[in-house]
Design a protein around this motif. Structure first.
Motif, mmCIF file in Angstrom:
data_model
loop_
_atom_site.group_PDB
_atom_site.id
_atom_site.type_symbol
_atom_site.label_atom_id
_atom_site.label_comp_id
_atom_site.label_asym_id
_atom_site.label_seq_id
_atom_site.Cartn_x
_atom_site.Cartn_y
_atom_site.Cartn_z
ATOM 1 N N GLY A 86 0.800 -1.223 0.000
ATOM 2 C CA GLY A 86 0.000 0.000 0.000
ATOM 3 C C GLY A 86 0.823 1.259 0.000
ATOM 4 O O GLY A 86 0.280 2.356 -0.102
ATOM 5 N N GLY A 87 2.124 1.152 0.120
ATOM 6 C CA GLY A 87 3.000 2.319 0.144
ATOM 7 C C GLY A 87 4.179 2.098 1.069
ATOM 8 O O GLY A 87 4.354 1.028 1.656
ATOM 9 N N ILE A 88 5.010 3.121 1.194
ATOM 10 C CA ILE A 88 6.218 3.054 2.024
ATOM 11 C C ILE A 88 5.861 3.421 3.458
ATOM 12 O O ILE A 88 5.248 4.460 3.706
ATOM 13 N N VAL A 89 6.235 2.575 4.392
ATOM 14 C CA VAL A 89 6.002 2.838 5.810
ATOM 15 C C VAL A 89 7.189 3.617 6.359
ATOM 16 O O VAL A 89 8.338 3.161 6.249
ATOM 17 N N PRO A 90 6.982 4.813 6.947
ATOM 18 C CA PRO A 90 8.105 5.565 7.536
ATOM 19 C C PRO A 90 8.796 4.753 8.628
ATOM 20 O O PRO A 90 8.152 4.086 9.430
ATOM 21 N N GLY A 91 10.118 4.810 8.636
ATOM 22 C CA GLY A 91 10.894 4.062 9.616
ATOM 23 C C GLY A 91 11.174 2.630 9.240
ATOM 24 O O GLY A 91 11.756 1.888 10.038
ATOM 25 N N SER A 92 10.790 2.213 8.038
ATOM 26 C CA SER A 92 11.016 0.831 7.605
ATOM 27 C C SER A 92 12.355 0.707 6.897
ATOM 28 O O SER A 92 12.887 1.676 6.335
ATOM 29 N N LEU A 93 12.892 -0.502 6.906
ATOM 30 C CA LEU A 93 14.164 -0.824 6.245
ATOM 31 C C LEU A 93 13.861 -1.826 5.141
ATOM 32 O O LEU A 93 13.422 -2.940 5.397
ATOM 33 N N ILE A 94 14.070 -1.420 3.885
ATOM 34 C CA ILE A 94 13.662 -2.206 2.717
ATOM 35 C C ILE A 94 14.899 -2.618 1.941
ATOM 36 O O ILE A 94 15.735 -1.775 1.605
ATOM 37 N N GLU A 164 22.274 13.265 9.571
ATOM 38 C CA GLU A 164 21.972 14.239 10.616
ATOM 39 C C GLU A 164 21.888 15.646 10.037
ATOM 40 O O GLU A 164 21.029 16.446 10.419
ATOM 41 N N GLU A 165 22.757 15.946 9.091
ATOM 42 C CA GLU A 165 22.832 17.292 8.522
ATOM 43 C C GLU A 165 21.691 17.575 7.548
ATOM 44 O O GLU A 165 21.074 18.645 7.583
ATOM 45 N N VAL A 166 21.373 16.612 6.667
ATOM 46 C CA VAL A 166 20.346 16.830 5.645
ATOM 47 C C VAL A 166 18.941 16.639 6.215
ATOM 48 O O VAL A 166 17.994 17.294 5.772
ATOM 49 N N ALA A 167 18.784 15.744 7.170
ATOM 50 C CA ALA A 167 17.481 15.407 7.766
ATOM 51 C C ALA A 167 16.482 14.977 6.707
ATOM 52 O O ALA A 167 15.433 15.609 6.520
ATOM 53 N N PRO A 168 16.765 13.898 5.983
ATOM 54 C CA PRO A 168 15.858 13.481 4.908
ATOM 55 C C PRO A 168 14.673 12.680 5.442
ATOM 56 O O PRO A 168 14.674 12.192 6.581
ATOM 57 N N ASP A 169 13.664 12.527 4.586
ATOM 58 C CA ASP A 169 12.527 11.661 4.890
ATOM 59 C C ASP A 169 12.762 10.245 4.378
ATOM 60 O O ASP A 169 12.214 9.280 4.914
ATOM 61 N N PHE A 170 13.569 10.133 3.311
ATOM 62 C CA PHE A 170 13.872 8.842 2.710
ATOM 63 C C PHE A 170 15.364 8.801 2.381
ATOM 64 O O PHE A 170 15.953 9.814 1.985
ATOM 65 N N ILE A 204 19.236 3.829 12.711
ATOM 66 C CA ILE A 204 18.923 5.168 12.204
ATOM 67 C C ILE A 204 17.481 5.235 11.719
ATOM 68 O O ILE A 204 16.759 6.197 11.980
ATOM 69 N N ALA A 205 17.040 4.187 11.008
ATOM 70 C CA ALA A 205 15.684 4.181 10.472
ATOM 71 C C ALA A 205 14.643 4.192 11.587
ATOM 72 O O ALA A 205 13.635 4.919 11.504
ATOM 73 N N LYS A 206 14.866 3.407 12.638
ATOM 74 C CA LYS A 206 13.868 3.299 13.699
ATOM 75 C C LYS A 206 13.863 4.518 14.614
ATOM 76 O O LYS A 206 12.800 4.983 15.043
ATOM 77 N N THR A 207 15.031 5.033 14.930
ATOM 78 C CA THR A 207 15.095 6.166 15.868
ATOM 79 C C THR A 207 14.701 7.479 15.211
ATOM 80 O O THR A 207 14.118 8.350 15.866
ATOM 81 N N LYS A 208 14.993 7.662 13.925
ATOM 82 C CA LYS A 208 14.690 8.918 13.239
ATOM 83 C C LYS A 208 13.437 8.830 12.377
ATOM 84 O O LYS A 208 13.092 9.806 11.693
ATOM 85 N N ASN A 209 12.787 7.648 12.340
ATOM 86 C CA ASN A 209 11.571 7.445 11.542
ATOM 87 C C ASN A 209 11.819 7.764 10.065
ATOM 88 O O ASN A 209 11.027 8.436 9.402
ATOM 89 N N ILE A 210 12.936 7.261 9.533
ATOM 90 C CA ILE A 210 13.314 7.461 8.133
ATOM 91 C C ILE A 210 13.197 6.128 7.412
ATOM 92 O O ILE A 210 13.718 5.113 7.887
ATOM 93 N N ALA A 211 12.526 6.111 6.283
ATOM 94 C CA ALA A 211 12.451 4.902 5.458
ATOM 95 C C ALA A 211 13.744 4.788 4.654
ATOM 96 O O ALA A 211 14.113 5.712 3.925
ATOM 97 N N ILE A 212 14.431 3.656 4.791
ATOM 98 C CA ILE A 212 15.723 3.457 4.138
ATOM 99 C C ILE A 212 15.627 2.274 3.179
ATOM 100 O O ILE A 212 15.179 1.189 3.559
#
Length: 458
Positions: A86-94, A164-170, A204-212
């Motif tokens: 259904g889409g990309i889950v934030p904080g997931s590792l793919i 840390e510097e860029v603060a990306p969403d993905f 990093i993905a779990k603590t910052k809620n970034i999908a990687i």
């Protein structure tokens, strides 16, 4: 001073030994034991990979836990969204694996540009290409956005600092085998490096809620290179499949904590990048020659999607003591089983016949509902009689010659009717409880003998 210790680690399965061995006792591979030097941490010091311990948590009853639906970020590729559940889950590792040159980097660069154009910030980390090379590929794919950042680096500490510097969403890491941690003395791509680098990226993905997204190399057997624990650590594992001689690619989900593992996505490789195929049945049947002996069509289910594919068979007189049995896109043991059913139940002498079975288009089928279509293709080639070109054949065949029920029969027949097929031959036990689509006649059969009489009327 920390004391240095060396060990030998199998690069195929991760088995560790104090001495070198030519053959790994765990997986049986030869010449895979590589020496790695590890630093023995002095007593009282903290390991480089041990992060500060969090406050201890208490066990709570499951009934008191509040849940909510996982938010998802949809891309412009509906095929990719379905495979991901259904889409990309934030904080997931793919993790995405596939053969070299199959299109993994192309797909992720296209998805990165789509996400960036929709307002998200994306960091594309390339460990195999320079920034200029990635830019040239992005221009060819027309993948450009002010929110898409390109970073060429393999040092995990520098990657962490940039995140840390860029603060990306993905974040896209291409590839995990090139990333190394400076605290680990083994070479990049080794079992220890891959394991520790993935563990750090997961944190990093779990603590910052970034999908990687991680790109993984594959071995010659088609498995993702590195330790098997790599696939256990990530949330989703996708395999990019396809034949080099065909323009389409299949993205298959083999693990997904947030969705089904039976879904596939189909793309077509063009000069401008990957284009999703919304009607794969039409693609697989567009070169089919109707009225040819040894050719049948079956409706196979890939997840929740029915796909019509052509099964071809060629049965010829054998000139060897042991006839050949070859299958492409099918399990060879399944073909031998079906030929044994024909010999025993139908009295066909196939012991002196070579049999070559193929799924046209390079698709791989492994569900039991294709049995009846494979059997009909073999009989058609053996008798040199063409079946009706507007028949779609569906059913599982048992060892006693019965045709057994299959799942999702309504979706299969609807797909056949949509593509213009006039008749569907299905198990008789599947008839009832649903409405037949208009324009197609549904025939139920109980045994192989009944099915062959319908397919090849005298």
């Amino acid at each position: 001073m920390a004391k240095k210790k060396s060990k030998f680690v199998c690069q195929s399965c991760g088995y560790e030994s104090a001495k070198w061995m030519g053959k790994c006792p765990n997986c049986g591979e030869w010449n895979q034991m590589t020496e790695e030097v590890e630093m023995a941490v002095p007593k009282g010091t903290r390991n480089a990979f041990q992060h500060t311990a969090s406050a201890p948590q208490k066990a709570i009853p499951i009934n008191s836990i509040e849940t909510k639906e996982e938010p998802r970020v949809e891309t412009e590729l509906s095929e990719l969204n379905r495979v991901l559940g259904g889409g990309i889950v934030p904080g997931s590792l793919i993790l995405i694996g596939g053969d070299p040159g199959i299109g993994k980097s192309t797909l992720l660069l296209q998805v990165s540009a789509m996400l960036a154009n929709s307002g998200s910030r994306v960091l594309y980390i390339s460990g195999e290409e320079s920034v200029r090379q990635t830019k040239l590929r992005a221009e060819r794919l027309d993948a450009s956005s002010s929110e898409l950042y390109i970073y060429a680096e393999t040092n995990l500490e520098m990657i962490n600092h940039t995140i840390e510097e860029v603060a990306p969403d993905f974040v896209i890491v291409d590839s995990i085998q090139t990333v190394h941690h400076p605290e680990v003395t083994s070479a990049p791509g080794s079992v220890t490096q891959v394991r520790e680098s993935t563990a750090e990226l997961m944190r990093i993905a779990k603590t910052k809620n970034i999908a990687i997204f991680l790109v993984g190399h594959v071995t010659k057997e088609g498995q993702i290179a590195g330790p098997r624990i790599l696939e256990h650590m990530v949330d989703t594992v996708l395999y990019f499949e396809g034949e080099r001689h065909h323009t389409y690619r299949i993205l298959r989900s083999v693990k997904n904590r947030f969705g089904s593992t039976n879904e596939i996505a189909i793309f077509e490789m063009l000069q401008s990048g990957l284009k999703e195929v919304l009607n794969p049945s039409e693609l697989f049947l567009q070169e089919r020659s109707s009225g040819s002996a040894g050719s049948t069509v079956v409706a196979s289910m890939e997840g929740t999607r029915p796909i019509l594919v052509e099964i071809q068979a060629l049965v010829t007189q054998s000139s060897f003591n042991y006839p050949k049995r070859m299958a492409t896109g099918l399990d060879q043991n399944r073909v031998s089983l079906l030929m044994a059913v024909l010999e025993k139940r139908m009295g066909m002498l196939l012991q002196a016949q070579d049999a070559y079975i193929k799924v046209a288009g390079g698709v791989k089928l492994d569900e039991p509902a294709i049995d009846l279509a494979v059997l009909a293709s073999i009989v058609s080639s053996y008798r040199d009689t063409a079946p009706n070109g507007f028949d779609c054949i569906i059913g599982e065949v048992g060892l006693t010659g019965e045709v057994r029920r299959v799942s999702r029969i309504e979706q299969r027949v609807q797909e056949a009717a949509k593509l213009g097929f006039k008749r569907a031959i299905i198990p008789k036990s599947n008839i009832g409880g649903w409405d037949f689509p208009e324009g197609i006649r549904v025939v139920g059969v109980e045994t192989v003998n009944d099915a062959l009489k319908e397919i090849f009327p005298q």
